[in-house]
Scaffold this motif. Structure first.
Motif, PDB file in Angstrom:
ATOM      1  N   LEU A 147     163.603  32.274  32.304  1.00 23.02           N
ATOM      2  CA  LEU A 147     163.692  31.090  31.451  1.00 23.02           C
ATOM      3  C   LEU A 147     165.144  30.636  31.402  1.00 23.02           C
ATOM      4  CD1 LEU A 147     161.371  32.224  28.511  1.00 23.02           C
ATOM      5  CD2 LEU A 147     160.752  31.083  30.644  1.00 23.02           C
ATOM      6  N   ASP A 148     165.633  30.167  32.547  1.00 27.73           N
ATOM      7  CA  ASP A 148     167.030  29.743  32.594  1.00 27.73           C
ATOM      8  C   ASP A 148     167.129  28.245  32.841  1.00 27.73           C
ATOM      9  OD1 ASP A 148     166.773  29.271  35.417  1.00 27.73           O
ATOM     10  OD2 ASP A 148     167.142  31.389  35.773  1.00 27.73           O
ATOM     11  N   GLU A 149     168.314  27.712  32.579  1.00 25.29           N
ATOM     12  CA  GLU A 149     168.512  26.267  32.675  1.00 25.29           C
ATOM     13  C   GLU A 149     168.326  25.735  34.087  1.00 25.29           C
ATOM     14  OE1 GLU A 149     171.380  24.084  30.360  1.00 25.29           O
ATOM     15  OE2 GLU A 149     172.065  25.943  29.430  1.00 25.29           O
ATOM     16  N   ALA A 150     168.647  26.542  35.088  1.00 27.86           N
ATOM     17  CA  ALA A 150     168.504  26.094  36.477  1.00 27.86           C
ATOM     18  C   ALA A 150     167.031  25.805  36.785  1.00 27.86           C
ATOM     19  CB  ALA A 150     169.056  27.149  37.426  1.00 27.86           C
ATOM     20  N   ASN A 151     166.137  26.722  36.401  1.00 27.11           N
ATOM     21  CA  ASN A 151     164.709  26.515  36.648  1.00 27.11           C
ATOM     22  C   ASN A 151     164.163  25.351  35.825  1.00 27.11           C
ATOM     23  OD1 ASN A 151     164.511  28.577  38.513  1.00 27.11           O
ATOM     24  ND2 ASN A 151     163.827  30.105  37.039  1.00 27.11           N
ATOM     25  N   VAL A 152     164.620  25.243  34.582  1.00 31.48           N
ATOM     26  CA  VAL A 152     164.190  24.133  33.737  1.00 31.48           C
ATOM     27  C   VAL A 152     164.617  22.804  34.355  1.00 31.48           C
ATOM     28  CG1 VAL A 152     164.535  22.992  31.508  1.00 31.48           C
ATOM     29  CG2 VAL A 152     164.140  25.460  31.599  1.00 31.48           C
ATOM     30  N   LYS A 153     165.845  22.742  34.816  1.00 44.22           N
ATOM     31  CA  LYS A 153     166.371  21.518  35.425  1.00 44.22           C
ATOM     32  C   LYS A 153     165.570  21.139  36.669  1.00 44.22           C
ATOM     33  CE  LYS A 153     170.654  19.522  37.274  1.00 44.22           C
ATOM     34  NZ  LYS A 153     172.083  19.779  37.594  1.00 44.22           N
ATOM     35  N   THR A 154     165.216  22.133  37.479  1.00 46.54           N
ATOM     36  CA  THR A 154     164.457  21.866  38.709  1.00 46.54           C
ATOM     37  C   THR A 154     163.084  21.277  38.392  1.00 46.54           C
ATOM     38  OG1 THR A 154     165.556  23.600  39.984  1.00 46.54           O
ATOM     39  CG2 THR A 154     163.376  22.929  40.729  1.00 46.54           C
ATOM     40  N   LEU A 155     162.370  21.867  37.433  1.00 50.57           N
ATOM     41  CA  LEU A 155     161.032  21.369  37.112  1.00 50.57           C
ATOM     42  C   LEU A 155     161.082  20.022  36.397  1.00 50.57           C
ATOM     43  CD1 LEU A 155     158.822  24.439  36.104  1.00 50.57           C
ATOM     44  CD2 LEU A 155     158.876  23.161  38.244  1.00 50.57           C
ATOM     45  N   LEU A 156     162.096  19.808  35.561  1.00 45.65           N
ATOM     46  CA  LEU A 156     162.232  18.503  34.915  1.00 45.65           C
ATOM     47  C   LEU A 156     162.482  17.411  35.952  1.00 45.65           C
ATOM     48  CD1 LEU A 156     164.342  19.258  31.711  1.00 45.65           C
ATOM     49  CD2 LEU A 156     161.968  18.486  31.807  1.00 45.65           C
ATOM     50  N   TRP A 157     163.305  17.739  36.947  1.00 46.87           N
ATOM     51  CA  TRP A 157     163.566  16.788  38.027  1.00 46.87           C
ATOM     52  C   TRP A 157     162.266  16.479  38.777  1.00 46.87           C
ATOM     53  CZ3 TRP A 157     163.003  17.412  43.360  1.00 46.87           C
ATOM     54  CH2 TRP A 157     163.567  16.403  44.154  1.00 46.87           C
ATOM     55  N   TYR A 158     161.483  17.509  39.038  1.00 45.61           N
ATOM     56  CA  TYR A 158     160.204  17.345  39.745  1.00 45.61           C
ATOM     57  C   TYR A 158     159.256  16.448  38.946  1.00 45.61           C
ATOM     58  CZ  TYR A 158     155.556  18.575  41.508  1.00 45.61           C
ATOM     59  OH  TYR A 158     154.271  18.534  42.001  1.00 45.61           O
ATOM     60  N   LEU A 159     159.190  16.663  37.618  1.00 39.06           N
ATOM     61  CA  LEU A 159     158.289  15.873  36.778  1.00 39.06           C
ATOM     62  C   LEU A 159     158.681  14.404  36.741  1.00 39.06           C
ATOM     63  CD1 LEU A 159     157.795  18.315  33.767  1.00 39.06           C
ATOM     64  CD2 LEU A 159     156.084  17.627  35.450  1.00 39.06           C
ATOM     65  N   GLY A 160     159.933  14.112  37.030  1.00 38.53           N
ATOM     66  CA  GLY A 160     160.395  12.732  37.005  1.00 38.53           C
ATOM     67  C   GLY A 160     160.227  11.989  38.317  1.00 38.53           C
ATOM     68  N   LEU A 161     159.697  12.666  39.336  1.00 39.32           N
ATOM     69  CA  LEU A 161     159.556  12.035  40.646  1.00 39.32           C
ATOM     70  C   LEU A 161     158.405  11.033  40.677  1.00 39.32           C
ATOM     71  CD1 LEU A 161     160.021  15.072  43.083  1.00 39.32           C
ATOM     72  CD2 LEU A 161     161.675  13.265  42.567  1.00 39.32           C
ATOM     73  N   ALA A 162     158.635   9.908  41.327  1.00 40.19           N
ATOM     74  CA  ALA A 162     157.570   8.941  41.574  1.00 40.19           C
ATOM     75  C   ALA A 162     156.761   9.394  42.787  1.00 40.19           C
ATOM     76  CB  ALA A 162     158.173   7.553  41.824  1.00 40.19           C
ATOM     77  N   ASP A 163     155.546   8.899  42.906  1.00 40.65           N
ATOM     78  CA  ASP A 163     154.666   9.304  43.996  1.00 40.65           C
ATOM     79  C   ASP A 163     155.286   9.028  45.361  1.00 40.65           C
ATOM     80  OD1 ASP A 163     151.850  10.263  44.638  1.00 40.65           O
ATOM     81  OD2 ASP A 163     151.903   8.378  45.757  1.00 40.65           O
ATOM     82  N   VAL A 164     155.963   7.901  45.488  1.00 39.80           N
ATOM     83  CA  VAL A 164     156.564   7.552  46.769  1.00 39.80           C
ATOM     84  C   VAL A 164     157.671   8.532  47.141  1.00 39.80           C
ATOM     85  CG1 VAL A 164     158.228   5.964  45.707  1.00 39.80           C
ATOM     86  CG2 VAL A 164     157.559   5.656  48.116  1.00 39.80           C
ATOM     87  N   GLU A 165     158.387   9.045  46.139  1.00 40.19           N
ATOM     88  CA  GLU A 165     159.447  10.027  46.405  1.00 40.19           C
ATOM     89  C   GLU A 165     158.851  11.362  46.850  1.00 40.19           C
ATOM     90  OE1 GLU A 165     163.061   9.130  43.414  1.00 40.19           O
ATOM     91  OE2 GLU A 165     161.127   9.443  42.421  1.00 40.19           O
ATOM     92  N   ILE A 166     157.754  11.761  46.204  1.00 33.11           N
ATOM     93  CA  ILE A 166     157.102  13.009  46.588  1.00 33.11           C
ATOM     94  C   ILE A 166     156.638  12.944  48.043  1.00 33.11           C
ATOM     95  CG2 ILE A 166     155.076  14.471  46.178  1.00 33.11           C
ATOM     96  CD1 ILE A 166     155.313  13.843  43.233  1.00 33.11           C
ATOM     97  N   ARG A 167     156.060  11.821  48.407  1.00 31.83           N
ATOM     98  CA  ARG A 167     155.604  11.656  49.795  1.00 31.83           C
ATOM     99  C   ARG A 167     156.784  11.744  50.772  1.00 31.83           C
ATOM    100  NH1 ARG A 167     150.422   9.557  50.561  1.00 31.83           N
ATOM    101  NH2 ARG A 167     149.323   9.032  48.634  1.00 31.83           N
ATOM    102  N   LYS A 168     157.905  11.169  50.374  1.00 30.30           N
ATOM    103  CA  LYS A 168     159.090  11.200  51.240  1.00 30.30           C
ATOM    104  C   LYS A 168     159.565  12.634  51.452  1.00 30.30           C
ATOM    105  CE  LYS A 168     163.140  10.376  49.553  1.00 30.30           C
ATOM    106  NZ  LYS A 168     164.343   9.740  48.943  1.00 30.30           N
ATOM    107  N   TYR A 169     159.624  13.416  50.365  1.00 31.87           N
ATOM    108  CA  TYR A 169     160.084  14.796  50.488  1.00 31.87           C
ATOM    109  C   TYR A 169     159.078  15.657  51.249  1.00 31.87           C
ATOM    110  CZ  TYR A 169     163.458  13.348  46.958  1.00 31.87           C
ATOM    111  OH  TYR A 169     164.449  12.693  46.277  1.00 31.87           O
ATOM    112  N   GLU A 170     157.797  15.401  51.045  1.00 32.58           N
ATOM    113  CA  GLU A 170     156.762  16.133  51.794  1.00 32.58           C
ATOM    114  C   GLU A 170     156.933  15.911  53.291  1.00 32.58           C
ATOM    115  OE1 GLU A 170     152.947  16.282  48.709  1.00 32.58           O
ATOM    116  OE2 GLU A 170     153.094  14.689  50.197  1.00 32.58           O
ATOM    117  N   LYS A 171     157.174  14.662  53.665  1.00 34.56           N
ATOM    118  CA  LYS A 171     157.351  14.341  55.087  1.00 34.56           C
ATOM    119  C   LYS A 171     158.600  15.015  55.629  1.00 34.56           C
ATOM    120  CE  LYS A 171     157.601  10.461  58.325  1.00 34.56           C
ATOM    121  NZ  LYS A 171     158.710  11.055  59.099  1.00 34.56           N
TER     122      LYS A 171
END
Length: 319
Positions: A147-171
């Motif tokens: 339960l550290d800030e690095a993991n929290v920051k990573t998941l918060l960043w992920y939750l803020g992604l738009a669908d088009v961004e997720i597709r870009k990173y997947e590719k």
């Protein structure tokens, strides 16, 4: 089908199978839990807590169908549910902020201890308290992750992604999968970190749908959601649940249960027409699955289940 072997959804709940109920040790003694009374059984009750049937006594008479919140006392045999108001009084001394943490844990069907509430409260004070931070901390806690800030920051960043961004990173990840050293996009690397966090199995969580799934896009606008959970008792197993919705076949649920070097598969289409079509193809699918290195224990085709009924206990087999 694979002989007489059946998947967990065919296991009947009866007196001879009480030993297969989730062990009380899975809930810390003194935890605040909420549940549902399923059946009166002798001097106790069959109750559903965290989506799993359990046998327990109660400090108050309960009615079938009644919902309750109480303290889980595992020092008794069978475990005792303390439901009197004075038994839950220790949680009344919590601050409003701590009660919000308690409610968030109960909403996820997680057992609650005062120590856990205090720990989460302390962490939130350090990293700024917010509903998003609390939600992410619970995601990490349920997976046994730091339960550290690095993991929290990573998941918060992920939750803020738009669908088009997720597709870009997947590719980007797919294109560089064969040559990881070429992954120079720092945001794509962060996206991969978030996937690795969400891929960590939820530990002894019987309601995986209450937590974030892994999301993967397929061709067109189709996608598949995947939840991964694990249990240690009564048999160590990992369960992978997925939801896929196609234009022509509608919603199809699936689950793979892995134990040791074997696994079982269940498919649950929502449409009866699709269920009939899949049924005709089961022999072909079974042959394909049996060609894999893992041993296929069962292949089932079942009805769509309510989300709340996702309990599993490993493999069930008939002699």
């Amino acid at each position: 089908m694979t002989g007489n072997v059946q998947g967990p959804e065919f296991a009947k709940f009866n007196a001879q199978e009480l030993s297969a109920i989730r062990p009380s040790s899975a809930i810390p003694n003194g935890s605040l839990v909420k549940g549902l009374v399923l059946e009166k059984r002798g001097d106790g009750y069959i109750v559903e807590i965290q989506g799993q049937r359990m046998y327990a006594a109660s400090s108050l008479d309960l009615e079938v169908g009644e919902r309750f919140v109480g303290i889980w006392d595992s020092t008794h045999i069978p475990p005792l549910l303390k439901i009197k108001q004075d038994e839950t009084a220790l949680h009344q001394k919590l601050t409003d902020f701590e009660r919000s943490i308690l409610q968030a844990l109960l909403d996820r069907q997680l057992p609650v201890t005062e120590g856990l509430i205090k720990a989460l409260s302390s962490l939130l004070m350090k990293m700024a308290s917010s509903d998003d931070n609390l939600s992410v901390l619970i995601e990490l806690y349920a997976r046994g992750l730091p339960l550290d800030e690095a993991n929290v920051k990573t998941l918060l960043w992920y939750l803020g992604l738009a669908d088009v961004e997720i597709r870009k990173y997947e590719k980007h990840i797919k294109d560089t999968l064969k040559n990881p050293e070429e992954m120079k996009d720092s945001e794509a690397t962060e996206y991969l970190k978030s996937l690795l966090l969400l891929a960590r199995p939820l530990k002894n969580v019987i309601y995986p749908y209450n937590f974030l799934p892994l999301l993967f896009h397929l061709d067109g606008d189709k996608s598949v959601k995947i939840w991964i959970s694990s249990q240690e008792e009564p048999k160590k197993a990992v369960k992978l649940l997925f939801h896929f919705e196609g234009h022509n076949i509608g919603l199809v649920e699936g689950e793979l249960v892995f134990a040791d070097d074997a696994y079982g598969v269940t498919l649950r289409p929502k449409s009866d027409v699709v269920k009939e079509l899949i049924s005709k193809e089961l022999p072909h699918l079974e042959r394909a699955l049996k060609s894999l290195s893992l041993q296929l224990i069962y292949l089932n085709l079942g009805p769509m289940k309510e989300i709340r009924n996702v309990a599993y206990q490993g493999f069930e087999a008939e002699a």
